[in-house]
Design an enzyme around this catalytic site. Structure first.
Site, PDB file in Angstrom:
ATOM      1  N   LYS A   1       4.416   1.757   1.662  1.00 49.52           N
ATOM      2  CA  LYS A   1       4.703   0.279   1.509  1.00 49.52           C
ATOM      3  C   LYS A   1       6.067   0.135   2.364  1.00 49.52           C
ATOM      4  O   LYS A   1       6.910  -0.539   1.719  1.00 49.52           O
ATOM      5  CB  LYS A   1       4.300  -0.497   0.258  1.00 49.52           C
ATOM      6  CG  LYS A   1       4.507  -1.972   0.288  1.00 49.52           C
ATOM      7  CD  LYS A   1       3.235  -2.507   1.065  1.00 49.52           C
ATOM      8  CE  LYS A   1       3.420  -4.180   1.228  1.00 49.52           C
ATOM      9  NZ  LYS A   1       2.237  -4.779   1.875  1.00 49.52           N
TER      10      LYS A   1
ATOM     11  N   ASP B   1      -1.915  -1.573   1.193  1.00 47.48           N
ATOM     12  CA  ASP B   1      -2.909  -2.611   0.956  1.00 47.48           C
ATOM     13  C   ASP B   1      -4.001  -2.478   2.192  1.00 47.48           C
ATOM     14  O   ASP B   1      -5.093  -2.458   1.924  1.00 47.48           O
ATOM     15  CB  ASP B   1      -2.348  -3.924   1.137  1.00 47.48           C
ATOM     16  CG  ASP B   1      -1.168  -4.126   2.408  1.00 47.48           C
ATOM     17  OD1 ASP B   1      -0.809  -3.299   2.752  1.00 47.48           O
ATOM     18  OD2 ASP B   1      -0.675  -5.276   2.501  1.00 47.48           O
TER      19      ASP B   1
END
Ligand code: IPM
Ligand code: MG
Length: 372
Positions: free
Chosen positions: A211, A244
């Site tokens: 991320k 994600d």
């Protein structure tokens, strides 16, 4: 003397059931090993205030590998309430024994293969053959946590944080902090392990999950290091994805992925997603590995409501035993176990409840052993 010394750590809940089934398989394959039972789990927390007693730590120092079942864990307050009365009120804090084992023995690789075996009615798709490499010693699992946050730390944070950080608006006694600590060494060795695995097993690609767009310091460093390490493996493709986004892409195009590598917490999450795509927790096998010790376990929990019913699927644990044999260098025996598991799944005669059948944990173990 036996060739290997193996610690046998069923733990509690269904850990006992699945290790019993695994024993049937290991007996049949006649591994030249001494199995040494070790105390670990909820009952030792309640009686001794320690779910991973020192004697078990000593045992782990003296074995080649360990098979581990599962352990019940509860939030700190609920755990304290179940201690024997003489141990209550002493500030004993329940800590996950598996997380401690990983850190204490520096088992820095968490290896979680997720393969769709043909004929498994639970496969999400049939083209899935993923291998997750999860960093296993640091990140949000570092245990550097504060609730409440000591005043001196809160002051440093106020001083060093960006003016727009939301927490600055609130009274300092409302903060809680769990630190995400990532090191260069920790990142490099797990990424290198993923690439080495890809090279050894003729895998096409390593996907780095991160991320880095938001969590820049730690996840950004992880991605940078991956790019450096990749230089040493020019024949292997590397790509990267935000954690994600990869959750969507894995579901959309699982066949596009091969070896995945991530920091500890993202690896924890991704490995459950990947396990579900090949049949769920009854199929999620796992190895906690260093150069010196391997602790092999199903990635499922202790499911106390099924404990002792010999109902749950032992395949995750039997495949973990197969990983142990591979790690020990018993590659023929490891391959034989995998073939036996694949054959039982393919034939579809013996199925536990999760697969839509009514066979028991031990019947599954026996069916796999019978193929050996
Ligand atoms: C796992 C489990 C553990 C973890 C728990 C039981 C502490 O979820 O092995 O994936 O978070 O690592
Ligand atoms: Mg997990």
């Amino acid at each position: 003397m036996a060739k290997y010394k193996l610690a046998w750590l069923p733990g509690d809940g269904i850990g006992v059931d699945v290790l019993d089934a695994t024993q049937i398989v290991l007996k049949r394959i006649a591994l030249d090993a001494e199995y040494i039972p070790g105390d670990i789990g909820w009952e030792f927390w309640c009686r001794e205030g320690e779910a991973l007693p020192q004697r078990t730590i000593d045992l782990l120092r003296n074995v080649d590998a360990a098979m581990f079942g599962a352990i019940t864990s509860k939030p700190v307050k609920a755990a304290e309430a179940e201690l024997v009365p003489e141990l209550r009120g002493q500030g004993l804090v329940y800590r996950s024994p598996i997380v401690r084992m990983r850190q204490m023995f520096d088992l820095y690789i968490c290896l979680r293969p997720c393969k769709a075996y043909p004929g498994n009615p639970l496969n999400y798709r049939d083209d899935i053959d993923l291998v997750v490499f999860r960093e296993n010693t640091e990140d949000l699992y570092s245990g550097v946590e504060f609730n409440p946050v000591p005043a001196e730390l809160a002051e440093v944070l106020l001083k060093l944080s960006k003016p727009f950080a939301a927490f600055r608006e609130y009274p300092l006694d409302q903060l809680a902090i769990s630190s995400k600590i990532v090191t260069r060494k920790g990142s490099e060795r797990i990424i290198r392990a993923a690439f080495e695995f890809a090279r050894q097993h003729h895998r096409r690609k390593v996907t780095v999950i991160h991320k880095a767009n938001v969590v820049r310091a730690t996840e950004g460093m992880f991605l940078d290091i991956a790019r450096e390490v990749h230089q040493d493996f020019p024949e292997i493709e590397m790509d990267d994805a935000n954690v994600d986004a990869i959750c969507m892409w894995l579901l959309k195009n699982p066949g596009n992925y091969d070896v995945l590598v991530a920091t500890n917490m993202f690896g924890d999450i991704i490995s459950d997603l990947a396990a579900q795509m090949v049949g769920g927790l009854g199929f999620g096998c796992s190895g906690n590995i260093s150069e010196n010790l391997g602790v092999f376990e199903p990635s499922h929990g202790s499911a106390p409501k099924y404990a002792g019913q010999y109902k749950v699927n032992p395949i995750a644990t039997i495949l973990s035993a197969r990983m142990m044999l591979d790690w020990l260098g018993e590659t023929d025996k490891a391959a034989a176990i995998e073939r036996a598991v694949a054959a039982v799944i393919q034939e579809g005669q013996i199925r536990t409840y999760d697969m839509g059948g009514s066979h028991s944990t031990l019947e599954m173990g026996e069916a796999i052993a019978a193929k050996l």
